[in-house]
Design an enzyme around this catalytic site. Structure first.
Site, PDB file in Angstrom:
ATOM      1  N   LYS A 101       0.851  -1.191   0.000  1.00  0.00           N
ATOM      2  CA  LYS A 101       0.000   0.000   0.000  1.00  0.00           C
ATOM      3  C   LYS A 101       0.889   1.245   0.000  1.00  0.00           C
ATOM      4  O   LYS A 101       1.764   1.393   0.861  1.00  0.00           O
ATOM      5  CB  LYS A 101      -0.871  -0.002   1.252  1.00  0.00           C
ATOM      6  CG  LYS A 101      -2.345  -0.018   0.954  1.00  0.00           C
ATOM      7  CD  LYS A 101      -3.107  -0.146   2.242  1.00  0.00           C
ATOM      8  CE  LYS A 101      -4.525   0.296   2.066  1.00  0.00           C
ATOM      9  NZ  LYS A 101      -5.251   0.198   3.335  1.00  0.00           N
TER      10      LYS A 101
HETATM   11  C1  E4P Z   1      -8.459   1.131   3.119  1.00  0.00           C
HETATM   12  O1  E4P Z   1      -7.727   0.302   2.655  1.00  0.00           O
HETATM   13  C2  E4P Z   1      -8.372   1.692   4.467  1.00  0.00           C
HETATM   14  O2  E4P Z   1      -7.715   0.777   5.286  1.00  0.00           O
HETATM   15  C3  E4P Z   1      -9.693   1.929   5.109  1.00  0.00           C
HETATM   16  O3  E4P Z   1     -10.758   1.529   4.274  1.00  0.00           O
HETATM   17  C4  E4P Z   1      -9.846   3.281   5.714  1.00  0.00           C
HETATM   18  O4  E4P Z   1     -11.104   3.342   6.319  1.00  0.00           O
HETATM   19  P1  E4P Z   1     -11.474   4.402   7.447  1.00  0.00           P
HETATM   20  O5  E4P Z   1     -11.812   5.683   6.768  1.00  0.00           O
HETATM   21  O6  E4P Z   1     -12.665   3.800   8.132  1.00  0.00           O
HETATM   22  O7  E4P Z   1     -10.278   4.528   8.344  1.00  0.00           O
END
Ligand code: E4P
Length: 220
Positions: free
Chosen positions: A84
């Protein structure tokens, strides 16, 4: 549509895998910190549970060369790791280099269709638009997903759209209607997808009628 689960909690991942509907996992530094466990060990455990499904593990560097080194290290832990990378200029540069090395990149923290276009141009395997965080600030997260679907379709990009920052089952429904490739869903929203009161009422009725029939047959 593929379902990923957005968590670093092993019990939740194992439960979703046991239901037979799990295609992959996404994590981020916040989700790992919530578990209070060693990052490397937990990512390897998750990779074992969901292999060959992809597991996103995030870099914490913000400069391209450091991101690339970190990504190579992450990828050495398991074959099914997708790295990521944050959607900043150095992240896009790192994505280009890593994609050319054959390392799958999930470009994260995407909040606009133009950002998603940059990620696809750089060869990202995945783009993660954060719909819930957009909704939180009064924008329409799903309209960004709709634009990305259209743009990727216009140019036949291979980058898969992961609808991220999902808050509730309607987000999952909207993602599916728009034709997004993947929804990464927190465990509580995933559980809610099963629920309908008429299912519970209907099942109760069927089981009661079946019991009644058994009793009638036994009494006859
Ligand atoms: C995506 O890969 C993120 O880990 C996640 O969806 C972020 O979500 P949040 O806005 O609930 O932290």
């Amino acid at each position: 549509m593929k379902f990923f689960i957005d968590t670093a909690n092993l019990d939740e991942i194992k439960q979703a895998a046991d239901w037979g509907i799990l295609d992959g996992v996404t994590t981020n530094p916040t989700l790992v910190a919530r578990e209070n466990v060693a990052f490397k060990e937990r990512i390897i455990e998750i990779c074992d549970v969901v292999a060959p499904g992809p597991v996103s593990a995030e870099v914490v560097s913000v400069e391209a060369e450091e991101m690339i080194e970190e990504a190579r290290e992450l990828r050495s832990w398991a074959e099914n790791i997708a790295v990521k990378i944050p959607l900043i200029p150095d992240g896009i540069k790192a994505t280009r280099a890593l994609s050319e090395e054959g390392i799958a990149c999930n470009v994260t923290l995407c909040f606009s269709a133009n950002q998603a276009l940059l990620a696809a141009k750089a060869g990202a395997a995945y783009i993660s638009p954060f719909v819930g965080r957009l909704d939180d600030v009064g924008a329409d997260g799903m309209s960004v997903v709709e634009d990305i679907v259209q743009i990727y379709d216009n140019y036949a990009f291979d980058t898969e759209i992961i609808v991220a920052s999902i808050r509730h089952p309607i987000h999952v429904l909207q993602a599916a209607l728009l034709g997004a490739h993947i929804a990464t869903v927190p465990f509580d929203s995933l559980e809610k997808l099963f629920k309908h009161p008429l299912t519970d009422i209907g099942l109760k009725g069927f089981l009661a009628d079946w019991e009644k029939l058994q009793k009638q047959l036994a009494d006859a």
